[in-house]
Design a protein around this motif. Structure first.
Motif, PDB file in Angstrom:
ATOM      1  N   SER A   1     128.524  77.292  87.898  1.00 58.60           N
ATOM      2  CA  SER A   1     128.577  78.576  87.199  1.00 58.60           C
ATOM      3  C   SER A   1     129.439  79.585  87.932  1.00 58.60           C
ATOM      4  O   SER A   1     130.059  80.447  87.319  1.00 58.60           O
ATOM      5  CB  SER A   1     127.167  79.155  87.043  1.00 58.60           C
ATOM      6  OG  SER A   1     126.397  78.318  86.231  1.00 58.60           O
ATOM      7  N   ASP A   2     129.461  79.500  89.253  1.00 56.59           N
ATOM      8  CA  ASP A   2     130.221  80.445  90.056  1.00 56.59           C
ATOM      9  C   ASP A   2     130.645  79.773  91.356  1.00 56.59           C
ATOM     10  O   ASP A   2     130.024  78.804  91.797  1.00 56.59           O
ATOM     11  CB  ASP A   2     129.350  81.665  90.373  1.00 56.59           C
ATOM     12  CG  ASP A   2     130.117  82.780  91.059  1.00 56.59           C
ATOM     13  OD1 ASP A   2     131.316  82.949  90.767  1.00 56.59           O
ATOM     14  OD2 ASP A   2     129.520  83.479  91.892  1.00 56.59           O
ATOM     15  N   SER A   3     131.691  80.288  91.931  1.00 58.26           N
ATOM     16  CA  SER A   3     132.120  79.882  93.278  1.00 58.26           C
ATOM     17  C   SER A   3     132.640  78.461  93.350  1.00 58.26           C
ATOM     18  O   SER A   3     132.441  77.771  94.355  1.00 58.26           O
ATOM     19  CB  SER A   3     130.980  80.090  94.270  1.00 58.26           C
ATOM     20  OG  SER A   3     130.475  81.399  94.179  1.00 58.26           O
ATOM     21  N   ASN A   4     133.328  78.012  92.331  1.00 57.19           N
ATOM     22  CA  ASN A   4     133.873  76.657  92.337  1.00 57.19           C
ATOM     23  C   ASN A   4     134.852  76.430  93.485  1.00 57.19           C
ATOM     24  O   ASN A   4     134.871  75.358  94.072  1.00 57.19           O
ATOM     25  CB  ASN A   4     134.530  76.343  90.991  1.00 57.19           C
ATOM     26  CG  ASN A   4     133.495  76.141  89.913  1.00 57.19           C
ATOM     27  OD1 ASN A   4     132.899  75.085  89.825  1.00 57.19           O
ATOM     28  ND2 ASN A   4     133.256  77.171  89.117  1.00 57.19           N
ATOM     29  N   LYS A   5     135.651  77.449  93.827  1.00 49.81           N
ATOM     30  CA  LYS A   5     136.604  77.291  94.938  1.00 49.81           C
ATOM     31  C   LYS A   5     135.871  77.138  96.264  1.00 49.81           C
ATOM     32  O   LYS A   5     136.225  76.277  97.071  1.00 49.81           O
ATOM     33  CB  LYS A   5     137.587  78.466  94.969  1.00 49.81           C
ATOM     34  CG  LYS A   5     138.603  78.434  93.824  1.00 49.81           C
ATOM     35  CD  LYS A   5     139.598  79.535  93.880  1.00 49.81           C
ATOM     36  CE  LYS A   5     139.113  80.867  93.418  1.00 49.81           C
ATOM     37  NZ  LYS A   5     138.644  80.967  92.045  1.00 49.81           N
ATOM     38  N   ARG A   6     134.821  77.957  96.492  1.00 52.56           N
ATOM     39  CA  ARG A   6     134.051  77.820  97.734  1.00 52.56           C
ATOM     40  C   ARG A   6     133.318  76.491  97.779  1.00 52.56           C
ATOM     41  O   ARG A   6     133.289  75.822  98.815  1.00 52.56           O
ATOM     42  CB  ARG A   6     133.051  78.970  97.892  1.00 52.56           C
ATOM     43  CG  ARG A   6     133.679  80.240  98.405  1.00 52.56           C
ATOM     44  CD  ARG A   6     132.645  81.288  98.668  1.00 52.56           C
ATOM     45  NE  ARG A   6     132.206  81.834  97.394  1.00 52.56           N
ATOM     46  CZ  ARG A   6     131.117  82.573  97.213  1.00 52.56           C
ATOM     47  NH1 ARG A   6     130.331  82.850  98.242  1.00 52.56           N
ATOM     48  NH2 ARG A   6     130.798  83.046  96.031  1.00 52.56           N
ATOM     49  N   CYS A   7     132.728  76.092  96.667  1.00 53.91           N
ATOM     50  CA  CYS A   7     132.029  74.798  96.620  1.00 53.91           C
ATOM     51  C   CYS A   7     133.016  73.659  96.845  1.00 53.91           C
ATOM     52  O   CYS A   7     132.727  72.714  97.586  1.00 53.91           O
ATOM     53  CB  CYS A   7     131.309  74.625  95.281  1.00 53.91           C
ATOM     54  SG  CYS A   7     129.853  75.663  95.077  1.00 53.91           S
TER      55      CYS A   7
ATOM     56  N   ASN B   1     127.496  72.148  83.777  1.00 52.16           N
ATOM     57  CA  ASN B   1     127.545  71.193  82.683  1.00 52.16           C
ATOM     58  C   ASN B   1     127.312  69.749  83.124  1.00 52.16           C
ATOM     59  O   ASN B   1     127.624  68.826  82.389  1.00 52.16           O
ATOM     60  CB  ASN B   1     128.884  71.305  81.944  1.00 52.16           C
ATOM     61  CG  ASN B   1     130.063  71.123  82.890  1.00 52.16           C
ATOM     62  OD1 ASN B   1     129.900  70.640  84.012  1.00 52.16           O
ATOM     63  ND2 ASN B   1     131.242  71.510  82.447  1.00 52.16           N
ATOM     64  N   GLY B   2     126.806  69.549  84.314  1.00 55.50           N
ATOM     65  CA  GLY B   2     126.530  68.203  84.810  1.00 55.50           C
ATOM     66  C   GLY B   2     127.756  67.413  85.229  1.00 55.50           C
ATOM     67  O   GLY B   2     127.640  66.239  85.590  1.00 55.50           O
ATOM     68  N   SER B   3     128.935  68.029  85.209  1.00 55.75           N
ATOM     69  CA  SER B   3     130.149  67.270  85.522  1.00 55.75           C
ATOM     70  C   SER B   3     130.336  66.998  87.011  1.00 55.75           C
ATOM     71  O   SER B   3     131.133  66.139  87.377  1.00 55.75           O
ATOM     72  CB  SER B   3     131.385  67.973  84.956  1.00 55.75           C
ATOM     73  OG  SER B   3     131.580  69.219  85.578  1.00 55.75           O
TER      74      SER B   3
END
Length: 183
Positions: free
Chosen positions: A114-120, A73-75
């Motif tokens: 979209s996915d993997s926010n914790k890893r990112c 979402n561009g955030s």
């Protein structure tokens, strides 16, 4: 008193307790709802949105998945820019540790990918600390691998009302206890 014992087992126990004392104090602070905010170090490097995205795209997971690290979402641009926001000419996040803790928290909680926010989040956190020269000290990592996973999961599982406490805990994890100063 234990360290003065002539019994090696007792003296050794004192040494172990001394090494863990900062963590025990922090647990006590958490239990009493009074986690201190450490002074931290002045940032030497500025993370840009472009640098952050290049770094995410350089990770092997990025080419192996159609979802890993894809902005939702561009955030993510706002999260990175927010690390350097000011009020009245003063940075709101004054130290490297405070910026890093907020970066980790916000990427985990705001789900800009979209996915993997914790890893990112964990990867950007490490990248930011390294860029500021605070990831390693005398060839030892400031944040060990398991500690990084634990901090990231701690934030993911926390309630929104615990934000300030989670950020303060991460800041404390990033301070070398020998030189810790509290604001």
């Amino acid at each position: 008193m234990l360290s003065r014992s002539t019994e090696p087992e007792i003296a050794g126990t004192a040494e172990i307790l001394e090494r863990y004392l900062p963590s025990l104090v922090l647990l006590n602070d958490y239990g009493t709802g009074n986690v201190p905010i450490p002074k931290g170090d002045e940032s030497q490097w500025v993370l840009t949105y472009e640098d952050a995205m290049l770094f995410i795209r350089s990770m092997p997971f990025y080419t192996q998945s159609d979802l890993f690290g894809r902005e939702r979402n561009g955030s993510s641009q706002g999260i990175v820019a927010g690390l350097y926001q000011t009020f009245g000419g003063e940075e709101l996040y004054r130290s490297t540790q405070e910026k890093a803790a907020n970066l980790l928290y916000q990427v985990v909680k705001d789900h800009p990918f979209s996915d993997s926010n914790k890893r990112c989040a964990a990867a950007l956190f490490v990248y930011f600390l390294n860029g500021n020269g605070t990831l390693c000290d005398d060839d030892s990592l400031l944040v060990e691998s398991n500690a990084l996973a634990a901090m990231t999961l701690m934030i993911a599982l926390s309630a929104p009302a615990e934000k300030d406490t989670m950020i303060a805990l991460v800041e404390n994890f990033l301070i070398r206890h020998e030189s810790q100063e509290i604001n």
